[in-house]
Design an enzyme around this catalytic site. Structure first.
Site, mmCIF file in Angstrom:
data_model
loop_
_atom_site.group_PDB
_atom_site.id
_atom_site.type_symbol
_atom_site.label_atom_id
_atom_site.label_comp_id
_atom_site.label_asym_id
_atom_site.label_seq_id
_atom_site.Cartn_x
_atom_site.Cartn_y
_atom_site.Cartn_z
ATOM 1 N N ASN A 202 34.459 42.878 44.274
ATOM 2 C CA ASN A 202 35.045 44.134 44.731
ATOM 3 C C ASN A 202 36.052 44.599 43.670
ATOM 4 O OD1 ASN A 202 37.461 42.678 45.155
ATOM 5 N ND2 ASN A 202 36.921 42.263 47.286
ATOM 6 N N MET A 203 36.725 45.725 43.916
ATOM 7 C CA MET A 203 37.625 46.277 42.895
ATOM 8 C C MET A 203 38.770 45.329 42.567
ATOM 9 S SD MET A 203 37.960 50.407 43.440
ATOM 10 C CE MET A 203 38.422 50.345 45.173
ATOM 11 N N LYS A 204 39.321 44.679 43.588
ATOM 12 C CA LYS A 204 40.438 43.754 43.355
ATOM 13 C C LYS A 204 39.969 42.565 42.514
ATOM 14 C CE LYS A 204 43.855 40.978 45.935
ATOM 15 N NZ LYS A 204 43.430 39.640 45.502
ATOM 16 N N GLU A 205 38.817 42.006 42.871
ATOM 17 C CA GLU A 205 38.282 40.866 42.122
ATOM 18 C C GLU A 205 37.913 41.276 40.693
ATOM 19 O OE1 GLU A 205 36.357 38.682 46.069
ATOM 20 O OE2 GLU A 205 35.206 40.128 44.897
ATOM 21 N N ASP A 279 29.787 40.122 53.159
ATOM 22 C CA ASP A 279 28.695 39.190 53.439
ATOM 23 C C ASP A 279 27.411 39.947 53.755
ATOM 24 O OD1 ASP A 279 30.496 37.073 53.169
ATOM 25 O OD2 ASP A 279 30.995 37.098 55.301
#
Length: 496
Positions: A202-205, A279
């Site tokens: 995701n964007m944070k990761e 998921d």
């Protein structure tokens, strides 16, 4: 969307090996009517409790709900919660290959819910240490299950399963066995995912791994995404990247041609709970790719599935029937002229054609200017599509048509012609080319079948080339009375 419905119906033939951190999710439901006199916290009156699979177990629940034949490998404790995880997995009709670790407590997440509001989450967990003996037993399960899998999903929840050598050893085995491996990552260390077919942060990761903060509301953010992705490609040999963008949808970036990224918007729905949406996205993406979908179609399926699950409460899954209903609704709401993200560069088309060949699918090809689309064209597309599993259509660019037919052609520009072709059910992919003949494009694609009307083999270099490496050249019957040139001439000769 009939093509996607057919794809979803094929999920029952898909065999997926899922590997990841499993846990037990508990939901404690109740109501709050007052604040504690002991501290400024709400008092919740308990009504009921539910338990279900969590972590990578939720990926498995989604895979099974979609109809995929699923095998799951994980580590649990030799305890009551671990045994409950096993029972839940068996109830989903997956094949659980759980390795028990003595002295390890199975992770449990407890959520306190009042009405539809999460008040608190309490976690019961301890770090999992993949000691040599445990890692050996774990990899024995991987070696036993990998040959039967069409695709492998790694769901990393950062609970210890993929620490150390576990993830690199699994990915190395997948590459040796020629099994695609998709990773839902955790943390900033992507060296553990070296060589993965696709990684889906995701964007944070993505920011943690690359240092690049994405803001899809700003112009030019796509180039920031490409720059960050290229760091991961060059440093870790990751082949493809999908970044999920929360309410902004997804972006797919291939290492083979990063500038040919694909963006799709999110599905607008009422959001009750985002827990488990990643998921669901991972499971539906893996199912679609394993079933033979091209990446743009797999993105649509994954995005729609995530949009469904955020409209549910708690950790939830999506069924194939729900997916088809949502796609039908999306089709109704979408203008019929919009194409399916299936207009490709020659390089992207060549890569896709090679993947289809590895999957034992018959790759077909035809080409032309298709200036004024008419019944003769549709007849040719239909006959060509009957001879293959996937049909690529080469399209002369505006510049090449002007060289071939003069400055007053084409009547319709390249963008319009591409969109019209890409919207046809008979046509799977459109590939514009700038050369005077389609031969350079055919040399890249190397189709199994080439089909065209009105070209005897002795005057057809493209057909001769396809036959030279064992392919088939089909001379299609011409539907008389139809051609763009004839239509244009009739228009010019018609009285005002």
């Amino acid at each position: 969307m009939n093509r996607l419905h057919t794809l979803i119906d094929g999920f029952s033939r898909v065999r997926i090996l899922c590997i990841g951190d499993v846990m037990l999710d508990k939901f404690l439901y109740g109501s709050v009517s007052r604040i504690s006199p002991e501290a400024p916290v709400p008092i919740m009156k308990m009504d009921r409790e539910t338990r279900m699979l969590g972590g990578a177990g939720n990926v498995v629940s989604n895979l099974c709900a979609l109809g995929c034949r699923t095998t799951f490998i994980s580590v649990v404790g030799d305890d009551g919660h671990g045994r409950q995880v096993r029972r839940f997995l068996e109830e989903t009709h997956c094949v659980p290959e759980l390795v028990e670790c003595e002295g390890y407590e199975t992770t449990v997440k407890i959520r306190f819910v009042a009405g539809k509001h999460h008040l608190l989450r309490a976690d019961q967990e301890q770090p999992l240490r993949m000691e040599p003996e445990l890692a050996s037993r774990f990899l024995e399960r991987v070696d036993a299950c990998l040959p039967e899998a069409d695709l492998v999903l790694l769901s990393d929840y950062g609970k210890g399963l993929f620490e150390g050598r576990t993830a690199p050893d699994v990915i190395a085995r997948c590459r040796a066995a020629r099994k695609p491996v998709i990773v839902d990552p955790k943390g900033a260390d992507y060296s553990r995912y070296r060589g993965a077919t696709l990684v889906k942060p995701n964007m944070k990761e993505f920011q943690e791994a690359t240092g690049v903060a994405l803001n899809p509301a700003m112009d030019g953010w796509e180039q920031d995404a490409v720059a960050g992705a290229q760091r991961l490609f060059s440093e870790f040999g990751i082949e493809n990247l999908i970044v999920t963008l929360s309410e902004h949808g997804m972006i797919f970036i291939p290492s083979s041609s990063p500038s040919d990224f694909v963006c799709i918007p999110t599905e607008a729905r009422d959001v009750f709970d985002v827990s488990g949406a990643g998921d669901t996205s991972l499971a539906s993406l893996g199912a679609a790719l394993a079933a033979g979908a091209a990446v743009p179609d797999a993105l649509v399926v994954s995005n729609v599935a995530a949009g469904i699950v955020v409209g549910k409460f708690g950790t939830a899954s999506v069924t194939g029937t729900e997916l088809k209903e949502a796609l039908k609704e999306k089709d109704i709401q979408t203008p019929s002229w919009r194409h399916r993200d299936n207009i490709l560069t020659p390089e992207a088309a060549a890569e896709l054609a090679e993947r289809f060949r590895r999957e034992k699918k018959v790759v077909g090809f035809t080409n032309g200017c298709f200036d004024l689309l008419h019944l003769g064209h549709l007849h040719s597309f239909m006959k060509a599509r009957e001879a293959c599993d996937v049909l690529f259509v080469g399209l002369n660019t505006d510049a090449s048509i002007k060289r071939l037919k003069g400055e007053d052609r084409p009547i319709n520009n390249e963008e319009m012609r591409s969109l019209l072709l890409a919207s046809l059910d008979f046509v799977d992919y459109v590939v514009p080319f700038d050369e005077d003949t389609a031969l350079p494009l055919i040399e890249k694609l190397r189709p199994d079948v080439i089909a065209k009307e009105g070209y005897p083999l002795e005057f057809w270099p493209e057909g001769q080339f396809v036959k030279s490496y064992g392919g088939q050249a089909l001379e299609l019957p011409r539907l008389e009375g139809f051609s763009s040139t004839n239509i244009i001439n009739r228009m010019k000769s018609s009285p005002e």
